[in-house]
Design an enzyme around this catalytic site. Structure first.
Site, PDB file in Angstrom:
ATOM      1  N   GLU A  98      20.592 -21.933  -7.105  1.00 37.70           N
ATOM      2  CA  GLU A  98      21.169 -21.472  -5.838  1.00 37.70           C
ATOM      3  C   GLU A  98      22.654 -21.148  -6.062  1.00 37.70           C
ATOM      4  O   GLU A  98      23.359 -21.883  -6.761  1.00 37.70           O
ATOM      5  CB  GLU A  98      21.040 -22.548  -4.760  1.00 37.70           C
ATOM      6  CG  GLU A  98      19.637 -22.729  -4.208  1.00 37.70           C
ATOM      7  CD  GLU A  98      19.284 -21.716  -3.120  1.00 37.70           C
ATOM      8  OE1 GLU A  98      20.131 -20.839  -2.823  1.00 37.70           O
ATOM      9  OE2 GLU A  98      18.166 -21.818  -2.568  1.00 37.70           O
TER      10      GLU A  98
ATOM     11  N   THR B   3      22.647 -19.053  -1.017  1.00 35.04           N
ATOM     12  CA  THR B   3      22.438 -20.066   0.019  1.00 35.04           C
ATOM     13  C   THR B   3      22.595 -19.521   1.430  1.00 35.04           C
ATOM     14  O   THR B   3      22.017 -20.072   2.375  1.00 35.04           O
ATOM     15  CB  THR B   3      23.423 -21.224  -0.161  1.00 35.04           C
ATOM     16  OG1 THR B   3      24.765 -20.735   0.000  1.00 35.04           O
ATOM     17  CG2 THR B   3      23.270 -21.863  -1.543  1.00 35.04           C
TER      18      THR B   3
ATOM     19  N   HIS C 173      18.877 -17.429  -6.397  1.00 35.58           N
ATOM     20  CA  HIS C 173      18.957 -17.383  -4.936  1.00 35.58           C
ATOM     21  C   HIS C 173      20.420 -17.324  -4.487  1.00 35.58           C
ATOM     22  O   HIS C 173      21.323 -17.603  -5.263  1.00 35.58           O
ATOM     23  CB  HIS C 173      18.372 -18.667  -4.326  1.00 35.58           C
ATOM     24  CG  HIS C 173      17.029 -19.069  -4.817  1.00 35.58           C
ATOM     25  ND1 HIS C 173      15.885 -18.909  -4.067  1.00 35.58           N
ATOM     26  CD2 HIS C 173      16.627 -19.666  -5.974  1.00 35.58           C
ATOM     27  CE1 HIS C 173      14.845 -19.396  -4.744  1.00 35.58           C
ATOM     28  NE2 HIS C 173      15.278 -19.857  -5.897  1.00 35.58           N
TER      29      HIS C 173
ATOM     30  N   ASP D 190      17.384 -12.607  -1.076  1.00 31.67           N
ATOM     31  CA  ASP D 190      18.359 -13.143  -2.016  1.00 31.67           C
ATOM     32  C   ASP D 190      17.937 -12.983  -3.484  1.00 31.67           C
ATOM     33  O   ASP D 190      16.753 -12.953  -3.772  1.00 31.67           O
ATOM     34  CB  ASP D 190      18.632 -14.623  -1.704  1.00 31.67           C
ATOM     35  CG  ASP D 190      17.364 -15.472  -1.647  1.00 31.67           C
ATOM     36  OD1 ASP D 190      16.378 -15.044  -1.031  1.00 31.67           O
ATOM     37  OD2 ASP D 190      17.372 -16.574  -2.230  1.00 31.67           O
TER      38      ASP D 190
END
Length: 341
Positions: A175, A113, A111, A233
């Site tokens: 992340e 953020t 991912h 993402d």
């Protein structure tokens, strides 16, 4: 006459009182006696000794795999062994571990953020969203762990890949601090790049996780892959090909196969692009690869977003969500290389 009867009666009395000869029954005996088979007693095979559970200050660990790795089975525990403590009873590990088990951690999801470092930490530790790891953008050698790998982090949300749903249940989330995207005057999304330091951190972290949990290349994915209608993402700026080429992480297509298919694919797009059967074929190929799309035979919004997510990952030079001959060739080459087992 009386005398005659007397003699007959006396004779009968004498006969009845005389000792009788014993009648012996004869039994047939075969010339060659039959030998009864002997009962074979099987000696139980000695159980292969198992490696010992290690104990460190009262905490138990088992870090040796005795199961069959070809079946993706693994008995190793990366962390302490968690056991029940029933009141009045003792849980023992005399037969620990059973070989029929594998890891819960089946997927690795990446991912970004979309917010700076400090806010990323606050959101991922204090709100109803989390990830197992956070890769900062400070140029240091630190990677933040936020959730135990044996627990569910709330990073995937409503998601699917191939036959699996709700991937929070069986994934590890990473992340990466990144600004995400902005939109230009034409409405096109412009994505922020990732620093070299971040890419190196992610590569080292992903390699470690994928190796320990035997996560296959097909299960190292973007958030946009598992939720294409909702998420973008880590976007097209994330260097998936670099991870594949330099670290053997994740999927990528073979260029020769893609080129061979591409030459044939161009004809299809010139003659069949708007045919419902051809659209259905493309949607089915996306579904076969792993995306949670329902074939409709129309270029609908869900299909456009799914193609866009596919392009983020495998054709980042053009991520307009429109299926063209090159994107179609890449998809077919990937389905050839990574068939569903």
């Amino acid at each position: 006459m009386r005398k005659t009867l007397y003699i007959i009666g006396l004779s009968a009395f004498v006969f009845s009182c005389a000792p009788q000869k014993k009648v012996v029954k004869t039994t047939y005996k075969p010339k060659n006696p039959v030998t009864q088979p002997k009962t074979v007693v099987k000696t139980p095979m000695a159980e292969k000794p198992k490696p010992q559970i290690t104990n460190d200050h009262g905490v138990e660990f088992f870090t040796t795999n005795i199961a069959d790795p070809t079946k993706n089975d693994n008995t190793a525990s990366y962390g302490s062994i968690v056991s029940a403590k029933p009141s009045g009873y003792k849980v023992v590990k005399t037969y620990f571990p059973a070989v029929a088990q594998n890891f819960r951690q089946k997927y690795l999801i990446l991912h970004y953020t979309a917010i700076p470092d400090d806010k990323s930490i606050t959101v991922l530790t204090q709100q109803a969203v989390s990830a197992h790891y956070l890769v900062n953008n400070l140029g240091d050698n630190e990677i933040y762990q936020l959730v135990d790998e044996n627990k569910r982090a709330y990073h995937a949300g409503i998601s699917s890949w191939r036959s699996d749903k709700n991937l929070n249940d069986n994934s590890i989330g990473i992340e990466i601090v990144n600004a995400g995207y902005t939109t230009d005057a034409t409405g096109k999304r412009i994505f922020a790049p990732f620093s070299d330091d971040q890419v190196k951190k992610v590569a080292a972290l992903a390699k470690d996780i994928a190796t320990r949990y035997q996560i296959p290349a097909t299960n190292v994915l973007a958030h946009s892959d598992i939720a294409p209608t909702r998420k973008q993402d880590p976007g097209p700026m994330f260097p998936w090909k670099k991870l594949y080429d330099e670290y053997q992480i994740g999927m990528w297509y073979d260029e020769a196969a893609k080129q061979s298919i591409f030459e044939l694919a161009q004809t299809d797009f010139q003659t069949r692009y708007n045919e419902a059967s051809f659209i259905f074929l493309i949607q089915t190929a996306l579904q076969k690869f792993g995306y949670g799309i329902e074939p409709s035979g129309a270029w609908d919004d869900a299909t456009k977003k799914t193609i866009e997510a596919f392009q983020y990952h495998f054709r980042p030079q053009n991520y307009d969500g429109i299926m063209d001959a090159e994107t179609w060739a890449i998809l077919q080459a990937l389905n050839q290389k990574y068939p569903v087992k």
